[in-house]
Design an enzyme around this catalytic site. Structure first.
Site, PDB file in Angstrom:
ATOM      1  N   HIS A  78      22.027  13.819  76.182  1.00 39.50           N
ATOM      2  CA  HIS A  78      21.314  13.471  77.416  1.00 39.50           C
ATOM      3  C   HIS A  78      22.289  12.782  78.362  1.00 39.50           C
ATOM      4  O   HIS A  78      22.973  11.821  77.981  1.00 39.50           O
ATOM      5  CB  HIS A  78      20.125  12.563  77.123  1.00 39.50           C
ATOM      6  CG  HIS A  78      18.989  13.260  76.444  1.00 39.50           C
ATOM      7  ND1 HIS A  78      18.216  14.209  77.087  1.00 39.50           N
ATOM      8  CD2 HIS A  78      18.510  13.205  75.184  1.00 39.50           C
ATOM      9  CE1 HIS A  78      17.305  14.679  76.241  1.00 39.50           C
ATOM     10  NE2 HIS A  78      17.464  14.090  75.086  1.00 39.50           N
ATOM     11  N   PHE A 267       6.383   8.029  67.405  1.00 40.66           N
ATOM     12  CA  PHE A 267       6.211   6.830  68.220  1.00 40.66           C
ATOM     13  C   PHE A 267       4.958   6.970  69.081  1.00 40.66           C
ATOM     14  O   PHE A 267       4.896   7.869  69.931  1.00 40.66           O
ATOM     15  CB  PHE A 267       7.454   6.617  69.090  1.00 40.66           C
ATOM     16  CG  PHE A 267       8.710   6.895  68.328  1.00 40.66           C
ATOM     17  CD1 PHE A 267       9.508   7.985  68.654  1.00 40.66           C
ATOM     18  CD2 PHE A 267       9.054   6.140  67.234  1.00 40.66           C
ATOM     19  CE1 PHE A 267      10.630   8.295  67.919  1.00 40.66           C
ATOM     20  CE2 PHE A 267      10.184   6.431  66.489  1.00 40.66           C
ATOM     21  CZ  PHE A 267      10.971   7.510  66.834  1.00 40.66           C
ATOM     22  N   ASP A 269       2.966   6.900  71.746  1.00 37.81           N
ATOM     23  CA  ASP A 269       3.097   6.662  73.192  1.00 37.81           C
ATOM     24  C   ASP A 269       1.995   7.422  73.913  1.00 37.81           C
ATOM     25  O   ASP A 269       0.935   7.684  73.352  1.00 37.81           O
ATOM     26  CB  ASP A 269       4.472   7.146  73.649  1.00 37.81           C
ATOM     27  CG  ASP A 269       4.509   8.670  73.687  1.00 37.81           C
ATOM     28  OD1 ASP A 269       5.061   9.233  74.626  1.00 37.81           O
ATOM     29  OD2 ASP A 269       3.929   9.296  72.782  1.00 37.81           O
ATOM     30  N   ASP A 338       9.349  14.239  66.789  1.00 34.21           N
ATOM     31  CA  ASP A 338       8.866  13.480  67.945  1.00 34.21           C
ATOM     32  C   ASP A 338       9.761  13.682  69.159  1.00 34.21           C
ATOM     33  O   ASP A 338       9.293  14.023  70.256  1.00 34.21           O
ATOM     34  CB  ASP A 338       8.799  11.999  67.574  1.00 34.21           C
ATOM     35  CG  ASP A 338       8.453  11.131  68.758  1.00 34.21           C
ATOM     36  OD1 ASP A 338       9.282  11.010  69.673  1.00 34.21           O
ATOM     37  OD2 ASP A 338       7.326  10.615  68.807  1.00 34.21           O
ATOM     38  N   ASP A 343      10.726  15.811  74.557  1.00 29.86           N
ATOM     39  CA  ASP A 343      11.582  16.551  75.499  1.00 29.86           C
ATOM     40  C   ASP A 343      10.898  17.839  75.960  1.00 29.86           C
ATOM     41  O   ASP A 343      10.968  18.218  77.133  1.00 29.86           O
ATOM     42  CB  ASP A 343      12.940  16.851  74.854  1.00 29.86           C
ATOM     43  CG  ASP A 343      13.792  15.588  74.702  1.00 29.86           C
ATOM     44  OD1 ASP A 343      14.688  15.574  73.837  1.00 29.86           O
ATOM     45  OD2 ASP A 343      13.528  14.599  75.426  1.00 29.86           O
TER      46      ASP A 343
END
Ligand code: 56B
Length: 366
Positions: A78, A267, A269, A338, A343
């Site tokens: 990235h 995670f 989110d 994840d 992404d």
């Protein structure tokens, strides 16, 4: 016989009666996240898993990740992620995940908080990473915890400058909470860990679960636990993604070495639930789906929010198990699944292919 000797004898007697002997190997550290996710799934009424969809998604995920040879190496690819494999990058990742929450705003897309950096306009999570890189370029020691507690130099005004929006965009959401998290974490690192998160890594002795537990026991703003159906459930989203980012960035070596990294879950989110629903793994009750499609707020701690987060963690666990069942030779843990889902969701968002909005809860937890 001195009092101390009496105490030691008593302690020895107690330990033997409990079957604990000094030579017993230390019990491996565990977090509560996965068992709590299963509890939430078993007690959810408005979020369900579609097993057929999950099986099909596992097959697609395996194919896509194999085609891309998806691995920890993708983390450093990235553009904005730090490249140096040293303590400066540990500091960068600690700051990044300390503030890695709640970037959404409900103005028009053009009004969303954005940071222009390296000729591009970055929003969401990437706006945070861009703001940190911009501050470093401006010679501000924003990744140094010792700087966060020098409140005469590291003033609120300077932090507002660091996280300033680029032209025509909203200010960063919850900026006051972010400054509070920074100060709190800075004092904890100064007072208990010699001012550096590397001390926390060293104290966890190569255990990812021990590091997550050390983080949530010492940094209140990372202690992501909530009440659900009369019990306390643990998500520890930013503590877990902090460990995962270290592991991925350092490719399992050095500051990223963890012998039990597979204990880390997805995670919890607001992007992954959106992706899991889009690919047919998650189903919402009609009232919840209508609420989300209308982009209405779900309050922090509401049962709907807990079900969305918990069922997503459990769903990714089932995806991981299904991939391992279909392809025993594959080593795809919950972290890489994840990261790939996140992404992929961002690619869908960029192309305007979102099938359903993400849920709207405003909190520091994710
Ligand atoms: N579950 C999960 N949540 C993630 C990420 C990331 C970024 N991780 C990078 C590192 C490796 C990966 O390859 C990613 O490139 C951010 N978030 C969360 O999403 C929300 C931000 O969303 P938006 O406003 O749309 O950018 C916010 O809660 C943030 O905490 C992830 O990976 N997984």
């Amino acid at each position: 016989m001195s009092d101390d000797e009496v105490d030691l004898d008593l302690l020895e007697l107690l330990r033997k009666s409990m079957g604990i002997d000094d030579n017993s190997p230390p019990r491996p550290a565990k977090t509560r996240v996965l068992e709590d996710a299963e509890y939430i799934y078993d007690n959810s009424t408005d979020v369900a898993l579609d097993m057929r969809g999950t099986k099909a998604a596992a097959a697609s995920l395996w194919t896509l990740t194999q085609e891309k040879q998806y691995s920890t190496r993708d983390w450093s690819k990235h553009e904005l992620h730090p490249k140096a494999k040293d303590e400066t990058t540990v500091d960068f990742i600690f700051l990044m995940d300390l503030l890695n929450f709640c970037f959404w705003s409900d103005g028009a897309p053009l009004e969303q908080y954005a940071v222009e950096y390296h000729g591009k306009k970055w929003t969401g999570y990437w706006s945070l990473v861009a703001a940190i890189q911009r501050a470093l370029d401006e010679g501000i020691s924003i990744t140094s915890p010792n700087f966060w507690v020098m409140e005469g130099e590291c003033t609120d005004e300077l932090l507002q400058h660091v996280f300033r929006a680029s032209a025509n965009s909203m200010p960063m959401p919850l900026l006051g909470d972010r400054i509070y998290c920074l100060r709190e974490a800075g004092y904890v690192l100064r007072d208990h860990f010699d001012g550096s998160f590397t001390t926390c890594i060293e104290q966890s002795k190569g255990s990812a679960a021990a590091l997550v537990n050390l983080i949530v026991d010492n940094f209140p703003c990372l202690d992501d636990r909530h009440r659900f159906e009369g019990t306390t459930v643990h998500f520890h989203k930013r503590a877990q993604i902090l460990v995962a980012d270290l592991w991925a960035c350092f490719e399992g070596e050095s500051y990223g070495y963890f012998h039990d990294i597979d204990q880390i879950t997805m995670f919890a989110d607001y992007r992954i639930p959106q992706m899991l629903h889009s690919v047919g793994c998650l189903q919402y009750s009609p009232p919840l789906e209508s609420h989300i499609r209308q982009k209405r707020i779900i309050e922090n701690g509401h049962p709907w929010e807990i079900q969305l987060r918990g069922c997503s963690v459990w769903c990714v666990e089932l995806l991981k198990r299904e991939i391992q069942r279909q392809h025993p030779e594959t080593h795809l843990n919950a972290i890489l699944i994840d990261f790939f889902l996140y992404d992929s969701m961002k690619e869908m968002e960029t192309k305007g292919h979102e099938c359903i909005p993400h849920h709207r809860t405003r909190s520091i937890w994710y």
